[in-house]
Scaffold this motif. Structure first.
Motif, PDB file in Angstrom:
ATOM      1  N   VAL A 455       0.838  -1.202   0.000  1.00  0.00           N
ATOM      2  CA  VAL A 455       0.000   0.000   0.000  1.00  0.00           C
ATOM      3  C   VAL A 455       0.872   1.252   0.000  1.00  0.00           C
ATOM      4  CG1 VAL A 455      -1.683   1.343   1.323  1.00  0.00           C
ATOM      5  CG2 VAL A 455      -1.917  -1.145   1.148  1.00  0.00           C
ATOM      6  N   ALA A 456       1.911   1.243   0.830  1.00  0.00           N
ATOM      7  CA  ALA A 456       2.784   2.402   0.929  1.00  0.00           C
ATOM      8  C   ALA A 456       3.519   2.673  -0.381  1.00  0.00           C
ATOM      9  CB  ALA A 456       3.792   2.184   2.063  1.00  0.00           C
ATOM     10  N   SER A 457       4.056   1.620  -1.008  1.00  0.00           N
ATOM     11  CA  SER A 457       4.821   1.819  -2.234  1.00  0.00           C
ATOM     12  C   SER A 457       3.918   2.310  -3.366  1.00  0.00           C
ATOM     13  CB  SER A 457       5.538   0.523  -2.640  1.00  0.00           C
ATOM     14  OG  SER A 457       4.631  -0.543  -2.817  1.00  0.00           O
ATOM     15  N   GLU A 458       2.710   1.717  -3.485  1.00  0.00           N
ATOM     16  CA  GLU A 458       1.811   2.157  -4.546  1.00  0.00           C
ATOM     17  C   GLU A 458       1.311   3.578  -4.292  1.00  0.00           C
ATOM     18  OE1 GLU A 458      -2.298   0.736  -6.836  1.00  0.00           O
ATOM     19  OE2 GLU A 458      -1.386  -0.522  -5.267  1.00  0.00           O
ATOM     20  N   LEU A 459       1.043   3.896  -3.031  1.00  0.00           N
ATOM     21  CA  LEU A 459       0.576   5.240  -2.681  1.00  0.00           C
ATOM     22  C   LEU A 459       1.654   6.283  -2.982  1.00  0.00           C
ATOM     23  CD1 LEU A 459      -1.572   7.070  -1.505  1.00  0.00           C
ATOM     24  CD2 LEU A 459      -0.716   6.501   0.802  1.00  0.00           C
ATOM     25  N   ALA A 460       2.915   5.960  -2.728  1.00  0.00           N
ATOM     26  CA  ALA A 460       4.005   6.887  -3.026  1.00  0.00           C
ATOM     27  C   ALA A 460       4.098   7.159  -4.525  1.00  0.00           C
ATOM     28  CB  ALA A 460       5.327   6.322  -2.506  1.00  0.00           C
ATOM     29  N   VAL A 461       3.993   6.099  -5.333  1.00  0.00           N
ATOM     30  CA  VAL A 461       4.086   6.271  -6.788  1.00  0.00           C
ATOM     31  C   VAL A 461       2.939   7.113  -7.311  1.00  0.00           C
ATOM     32  CG1 VAL A 461       3.987   5.068  -9.011  1.00  0.00           C
ATOM     33  CG2 VAL A 461       5.412   4.159  -7.161  1.00  0.00           C
ATOM     34  N   SER A 462       1.715   6.808  -6.875  1.00  0.00           N
ATOM     35  CA  SER A 462       0.550   7.545  -7.381  1.00  0.00           C
ATOM     36  C   SER A 462       0.577   9.004  -6.927  1.00  0.00           C
ATOM     37  CB  SER A 462      -0.745   6.870  -6.922  1.00  0.00           C
ATOM     38  OG  SER A 462      -0.826   6.839  -5.505  1.00  0.00           O
ATOM     39  N   THR A 463       1.004   9.252  -5.696  1.00  0.00           N
ATOM     40  CA  THR A 463       1.081  10.630  -5.188  1.00  0.00           C
ATOM     41  C   THR A 463       2.094  11.449  -5.970  1.00  0.00           C
ATOM     42  OG1 THR A 463       0.485   9.877  -2.950  1.00  0.00           O
ATOM     43  CG2 THR A 463       1.516  12.051  -3.152  1.00  0.00           C
ATOM     44  N   LEU A 464       3.246  10.873  -6.231  1.00  0.00           N
ATOM     45  CA  LEU A 464       4.292  11.594  -6.959  1.00  0.00           C
ATOM     46  C   LEU A 464       3.894  11.824  -8.411  1.00  0.00           C
ATOM     47  CD1 LEU A 464       7.386   9.835  -5.410  1.00  0.00           C
ATOM     48  CD2 LEU A 464       6.919  12.295  -5.334  1.00  0.00           C
ATOM     49  N   ARG A 465       3.252  10.859  -9.044  1.00  0.00           N
ATOM     50  CA  ARG A 465       2.795  11.053 -10.423  1.00  0.00           C
ATOM     51  C   ARG A 465       1.809  12.195 -10.512  1.00  0.00           C
ATOM     52  NH1 ARG A 465      -0.201   6.754 -12.412  1.00  0.00           N
ATOM     53  NH2 ARG A 465      -0.435   8.102 -14.222  1.00  0.00           N
ATOM     54  N   GLN A 466       0.863  12.217  -9.587  1.00  0.00           N
ATOM     55  CA  GLN A 466      -0.143  13.277  -9.591  1.00  0.00           C
ATOM     56  C   GLN A 466       0.499  14.628  -9.280  1.00  0.00           C
ATOM     57  OE1 GLN A 466      -3.403  12.545  -6.934  1.00  0.00           O
ATOM     58  NE2 GLN A 466      -4.421  14.497  -7.363  1.00  0.00           N
ATOM     59  N   TYR A 467       1.444  14.629  -8.360  1.00  0.00           N
ATOM     60  CA  TYR A 467       2.104  15.881  -7.971  1.00  0.00           C
ATOM     61  C   TYR A 467       2.852  16.492  -9.152  1.00  0.00           C
ATOM     62  CZ  TYR A 467       5.468  19.036  -5.779  1.00  0.00           C
ATOM     63  OH  TYR A 467       6.241  20.135  -5.460  1.00  0.00           O
ATOM     64  N   PHE A 468       3.636  15.692  -9.862  1.00  0.00           N
ATOM     65  CA  PHE A 468       4.438  16.245 -10.954  1.00  0.00           C
ATOM     66  C   PHE A 468       3.595  16.555 -12.186  1.00  0.00           C
ATOM     67  CE2 PHE A 468       7.959  14.322  -8.523  1.00  0.00           C
ATOM     68  CZ  PHE A 468       8.759  15.453  -8.429  1.00  0.00           C
ATOM     69  N   GLU A 469       2.435  15.927 -12.308  1.00  0.00           N
ATOM     70  CA  GLU A 469       1.523  16.302 -13.384  1.00  0.00           C
ATOM     71  C   GLU A 469       1.055  17.745 -13.202  1.00  0.00           C
ATOM     72  OE1 GLU A 469      -2.693  14.807 -15.398  1.00  0.00           O
ATOM     73  OE2 GLU A 469      -1.669  13.573 -13.897  1.00  0.00           O
ATOM     74  N   GLU A 470       0.943  18.162 -11.948  1.00  0.00           N
ATOM     75  CA  GLU A 470       0.505  19.529 -11.643  1.00  0.00           C
ATOM     76  C   GLU A 470       1.669  20.512 -11.550  1.00  0.00           C
ATOM     77  OE1 GLU A 470      -1.651  19.201  -8.022  1.00  0.00           O
ATOM     78  OE2 GLU A 470      -3.227  17.907  -8.845  1.00  0.00           O
ATOM     79  N   HIS A 471       2.842  20.061 -11.127  1.00  0.00           N
ATOM     80  CA  HIS A 471       3.940  20.975 -10.815  1.00  0.00           C
ATOM     81  C   HIS A 471       5.116  20.881 -11.786  1.00  0.00           C
ATOM     82  CE1 HIS A 471       1.763  20.689  -6.969  1.00  0.00           C
ATOM     83  NE2 HIS A 471       2.224  21.899  -6.731  1.00  0.00           N
TER      84      HIS A 471
END
Length: 673
Positions: A455-471
């Motif tokens: 859960v932690a590893s998948e959550l980290a990947v999805s959070t970072l993908r979404q973050y860099f899509e915006e930033h």
């Protein structure tokens, strides 16, 4: 200075073992079977694997003069005779002769007994006044930094390099090679070492004697007219590059024109220009003109018995008659031919193309490679009028990636996760082609058991993908602050789940992180924990970019010897991870890199990197993957298989990113030395 083969740590010359990792500095390990061998061993005595890099040493007796071409000789005859002379010299060197002990097989070319000859020098060479000969050698001190490499690493020395500069440490023969080292991507030979021995100069080069001749490639029916035009274009670039150094003759010898594994044009060695007598004034001597380049092109067609196509036939005629007198004009004609050929085969590709590939994989799922391929990218006409500088801007030529994760042999579930997101932008216009790429590569190694680590590893990947899509909206890489904030947001997302579920102690889930962002030739790297990023290049070998966040490395950074630091029972315990604690306890490391040569980036979890597995097998499992012909999907599968064979105790994940570059001559950032 001795460079450790395992960790690249710099050691004093007197050391027998690396101060950092303890690896032997007096023996080398066979990459195939693991047997330790003497440094001068050519083959492994156990498995017969070749375990020494072979170099080409060129020895020249001082006072060598280049014999001029007779007045009545044509340039075509001169080119043909020079090729015959080169072939005769090579044949002479291979004949069995009565060789003096000084130049016998097994003897050394230098006083330090570093370079051992694998074949004898010709018998005539010892007493010759003006002579040149080449011989294959092995480096018996491969961990020792050569003086040439040390000089090139010194910025103050780089600023002063010029063929006219006299430095006691550098033979005059080597100065041109040194000045042209930034142009390796244009096919310039790589110089490994050089020295003066009495009246003899010696340079040690990358051995390209067994590489395919350009003439042989010319005979292959699979080589297209567009590729032929591109080779001609490359030769005009080299012509301008070599002109200030009087080395255009390097392009006028068919035996000197080779191709590398990516079918790019390269030179086997540099050759000094042969002067010919002027027709108008026999007392004066002239250097080669681009007419001679046209003669070589004709020779490639005639000797390969390949038919010349219409546009090029006209071009060669204009060269011979003098209607084309400069390389700028020549490149303009080649560009027109190239555009016509592309128009015939690519009628519908003059569009803006955005390709997006997103892969997030787990449990033995392999990602499909995303490819940016610019092998046919044409460059606008540009002339190198000035002596080239040490700094040469590069542009991205191709970008490929592949990833794979595996549960391993001992775990019953996979807590690793990775994400690949690549955007390719390409614009084709009548007179130019613009291309670029942006890549986001994430690898996480989770911890916390079922419904925890994964859960932690998948959550980290999805959070970072979404973050860099915006930033990450600009054309350049995000700043260090923006990247660091993204990592902190991923940490906070996992930490909040831990708080909501009231997890405590070892039950708190978390994950390591290695993050790579690529924008054209610039790279940003961020990491937390012990998942690693490596970079592999032909010139630099394997380099570990990240440093593990663990107790042992922390102690080494405090000045504790590595043997003591890793004798602690908690040496491999993580000092940082995403999720277990809030942002006040997280300090992600961020660094920036430039891609100045073809590179393979390797993101790996500790299931692959444990026990120095990549350090031991990078030459057999990673180095070959730099080549465009190597399949990255097969490469990641082979790495997973290797890890399961020698480790297997943990989940295994690897992401490979292959970036190939070429000199960006369009930028015209070429300064005087």
């Amino acid at each position: 200075m001795l460079i450790c083969p395992q960790c690249n740590f710099e050691n004093p010359n007197s050391n027998k073992f690396c101060q950092n990792c303890g690896a032997s500095l007096t023996e080398k390990e066979c990459q195939q079977c693991g047997v330790f061998l003497p440094l001068n061993a050519i083959q492994c005595h156990s498995c017969d694997t070749v375990c020494s890099e072979i170099w080409l040493a060129i020895a020249i007796k001082e006072g060598t003069e280049v014999v001029g071409i007779d007045e009545e000789e044509t340039e075509e005859q001169a080119v043909q005779e020079q090729g015959e002379q080169t072939e005769e010299l090579e044949n002479t060197e291979n004949l069995p002769q009565q060789t003096p002990n000084l130049f016998a097989t097994g003897s050394y070319l230098d006083c330090e007994k570093r370079y051992q000859m694998l074949e004898p020098l010709p018998a005539f060479f010892e007493n010759a006044v003006n002579a040149q000969a080449s011989v294959k050698v092995i480096d018996c001190q491969p961990y020792q930094v050569s003086p040439i490499k040390a000089m090139l690493a010194n910025p103050q020395f780089q600023e002063s390099i010029n063929p006219s500069v006299t430095k006691a440490q550098i033979p005059s023969l080597a100065k041109t090679y040194i000045a042209l080292q930034p142009y390796l991507n244009l096919g310039i030979p790589y110089i490994h070492d050089a020295w003066q021995l009495g009246n003899m100069q010696v340079i040690v080069l990358e051995d390209r004697s067994d590489w395919v001749y350009l003439l042989e490639l010319w005979q292959d029916d699979k080589i297209t007219s567009l590729q032929i035009t591109h080779y001609f274009y490359q030769m005009t670039q080299l012509w301008d590059l070599l002109e200030p150094f009087n080395c255009r003759q390097s392009l006028l010898d068919l035996t000197n024109l080779r191709v590398d594994e990516d079918q790019s044009l390269v030179l086997q060695r540099l050759c000094v220009d042969i002067r010919k007598k002027s027709e108008s004034s026999p007392e004066q001597e002239e250097l080669p003109t681009i007419k001679a380049l046209g003669k070589i092109w004709q020779a490639l067609f005639s000797q390969s018995q390949r038919t010349q196509f219409g546009q090029l036939l006209e071009l060669l005629g204009n060269l011979e008659s003098g209607k084309i007198a400069t390389t700028e004009e020549l490149r303009s004609h080649l560009q027109l031919i190239s555009q016509e050929l592309q128009g015939e085969s690519k009628q519908s590709e003059n569009n803006v193309e955005n390709n997006l590939s997103i892969d997030c994989c787990e449990d033995e799922e392999i990602s499909h490679p995303t490819i940016l391929q610019l092998d046919e990218l044409e460059q606008s006409p540009t002339k190198i009028d000035d002596t080239p500088t040490i700094v040469l801007p590069m542009q991205l030529a191709s970008l490929e990636n592949a990833g794979l994760t595996d549960v391993g042999k001992q775990r019953d579930h996979n807590e690793d996760y990775f994400g690949i997101e690549t955007k390719i932008h390409k614009v084709d216009l009548p007179k130019s082609r613009v291309a670029g790429a942006r890549g986001l590569y994430i690898l996480c190694d989770g911890m916390g058991g079922h419904a925890g680590g994964e859960v932690a590893s998948e959550l980290a990947v999805s959070t970072l993908r979404q973050y860099f899509e915006e930033h990450w909206q600009s054309e350049g890489l995000p700043s260090e602050e923006v990247i660091r904030e993204g990592v902190l947001q991923a940490n906070q997302a996992i930490h909040e789940v831990n708080q909501q579920d009231a997890r405590s102690g070892v039950g708190r889930m978390g994950t390591t992180l290695v993050l790579v962002l690529i924008q054209d030739t610039r790279v940003a790297v961020a990491h937390v924990g012990d998942s690693r990023l490596y970079r592999v290049t032909r010139k630099g070998g394997l380099e570990q970019i990240t440093v593990d966040h663990e107790v042992g490395q922390r102690e080494i950074s405090r000045g504790v010897e590595s043997s003591i630091a890793y004798s602690r029972p908690d040496a491999y315990q993580l000092t940082q991870a995403l999720g277990p604690r809030d942002n006040n306890f997280i300090a992600p490391e961020v660094q920036f890199l430039e891609i100045n040569e073809d590179s393979l980036f390797v993101l790996s979890s500790d299931g692959l990197s444990d026990n120095d597995l990549l350090e031991k097998y990078w030459q057999t499992n990673l180095l070959n993957l730099i080549s465009s012909e190597a399949n990255l999907e097969k490469g990641v599968r082979d790495l997973i298989e290797l890890a399961n064979q020698y480790n297997g105790h943990d989940n295994i994940t690897v992401v490979l990113v292959r970036a190939k570059v070429r000199p960006n001559l369009d930028s015209q950032i070429i300064d005087n030395l």
